[in-house]
Design an enzyme around this catalytic site. Structure first.
Site, PDB file in Angstrom:
ATOM      1  N   ASP A  49      91.188 -60.287 -46.980  1.00 23.97           N
ATOM      2  CA  ASP A  49      90.483 -61.227 -47.867  1.00 23.97           C
ATOM      3  C   ASP A  49      91.358 -61.729 -49.024  1.00 23.97           C
ATOM      4  O   ASP A  49      90.975 -61.640 -50.194  1.00 23.97           O
ATOM      5  CB  ASP A  49      89.225 -60.566 -48.455  1.00 23.97           C
ATOM      6  CG  ASP A  49      88.395 -59.824 -47.423  1.00 23.97           C
ATOM      7  OD1 ASP A  49      88.187 -60.376 -46.339  1.00 23.97           O
ATOM      8  OD2 ASP A  49      87.960 -58.692 -47.708  1.00 23.97           O
ATOM      9  N   GLU A 260      80.448 -66.865 -44.302  1.00 22.13           N
ATOM     10  CA  GLU A 260      80.932 -66.177 -45.499  1.00 22.13           C
ATOM     11  C   GLU A 260      82.251 -66.817 -45.931  1.00 22.13           C
ATOM     12  O   GLU A 260      82.701 -67.802 -45.359  1.00 22.13           O
ATOM     13  CB  GLU A 260      81.137 -64.680 -45.214  1.00 22.13           C
ATOM     14  CG  GLU A 260      82.188 -64.393 -44.141  1.00 22.13           C
ATOM     15  CD  GLU A 260      82.248 -62.925 -43.751  1.00 22.13           C
ATOM     16  OE1 GLU A 260      81.466 -62.120 -44.283  1.00 22.13           O
ATOM     17  OE2 GLU A 260      83.101 -62.590 -42.894  1.00 22.13           O
TER      18      GLU A 260
END
Length: 359
Positions: A49, A260
């Site tokens: 991420d 997301e």
């Protein structure tokens, strides 16, 4: 003399027989390495991420920190059991990557109980802000903020999560002097548990509250940050993602709908919203004329990578654009990922040239 010739012959045969095996092993390693188009930036710990920014003339990357866990895998992402954040920096592309160590730990966040998922960072007036999601004591994701005098931290967290936030995957977008927080995620991100930004009691699973396939998909949220950068200056607004006909992307359009990892950047006066499609594994993007949207779907920034998840950021550094993302090259396991980067190209028509993580 005969014996010497015989011995030389034996040695020659042994050498000749051993050589193809070595060559085969080397070729195998090279084949495995060449499968991937980009090398991991960090190998001594697992990272995912990656949120990248340029601070003090350097590239700083704020990833999550994957660790081994005994928590069983499920569709709520319980096995992503991160407990701290490291900050990394690079002075130049393809240069050495510096690990600045632990910047924030779960145990130092008063309101959080577990799962320090994907973070992001921002700078304003010489202060640095780390935005992060975590589950509170009731197991509900909220978004918190921590502050530092240095881009690498350490960061001191606020005592409470940011009021008015919910779900996860915060990303900060700076548009001149204004700062916006963008966030949200379904399934493990719990966005489907909310209606009118209020938690609905009784919703527990990844599908509880998801719209029907022919209904409008759940979308990310955006709100302007206050002057202190530790709160919201307005009520969050839903960011609408439209198809080519000007209609909202449907919940059943899994290859295009938001899942997301929302990220926003600006290029040639246009706003780009990019995001993960989750179970179809694309990083898709849409273009709009305002950070509030609406945004019209354009295609994919990144094709599926090795591993189930994908999460990215896009940043301009020294006149070129770069995509940061993760895959599972080092471990082969979805919960143990590694961050990477690739040059990103905006085409003359404003679209983004799709990147493939494989050679």
């Amino acid at each position: 003399m005969k014996f010497s010739n015989y011995l030389l012959g034996v040695l020659f045969i042994a050498f000749a027989c051993s050589k193809p095996q070595d060559s085969f092993q080397s070729a195998k390693v090279e084949t495995e390495e060449s499968k991937f188009a980009h090398a991991p930036l960090v190998e001594h710990i697992f990272t995912a991420d990656p949120s990248a920014h340029v601070f003090e003339g350097k590239l700083f990357v704020y990833p999550s920190h994957d660790i081994e866990t005994v928590v069983e895998e499920d569709d709520m992402g319980s096995h992503f059991d991160m407990k701290d954040y490291h900050v990394f920096s690079m002075e130049k592309v393809n240069g050495p990557v510096t690990d600045h160590g632990v910047a924030l730990k779960l145990e130092d966040i008063p309101w959080a109980s577990r799962q320090l998922w994907a973070p992001d960072a921002a700078e304003k007036n010489g202060k640095y802000y780390l935005y992060f999601p975590a589950k509170d004591k009731q197991g509900i994701f909220k978004i918190g903020v921590a502050v530092s005098d240095r881009p690498e931290g350490p960061f001191k967290p606020e005592a409470e999560p940011i009021k008015g936030t919910f779900s996860m995957d915060p990303a900060v977008f700076q548009d001149q002097e204004e700062y916006f927080l963008v966030w949200g995620g379904i399934w493990g991100g719990q966005l489907q548990w909310y209606e009118d930004q209020k938690l609905v009691e009784g919703r527990k699973g990844p599908m509880d509250g998801l719209p029907a396939p022919d209904q409008k998909a759940l979308m990310p949220y955006i709100a302007k940050l206050d002057d202190a950068m530790t709160g919201l200056a307005e009520k969050p607004k839903e960011i609408l993602i439209l198809d080519e006909n000007g209609e909202a992307i449907k919940a059943g359009d899994n290859a295009r709908r938001f899942f997301e990892a929302a990220w926003m950047h600006k290029h040639n006066g246009k706003y780009y919203l990019s995001y993960s499609t989750g179970d179809t594994h694309f990083i898709a993007y849409a273009i709009g004329d305002s950070p509030y949207g609406p945004f019209t779907y354009q295609g994919n920034v990144l094709e599926p990578v090795e591993g189930w998840t994908n999460h990215h950021s896009i940043v301009n550094f020294e006149g070129k654009w770069y995509l940061f993302y993760h895959d599972t090259e080092l471990s082969g396991k979805t919960p143990l990922r590694n961050i990477k980067m690739a040059e990103l190209v905006h085409l003359p028509d404003g679209k983004i040239q799709t990147i493939n993580s494989y050679q």
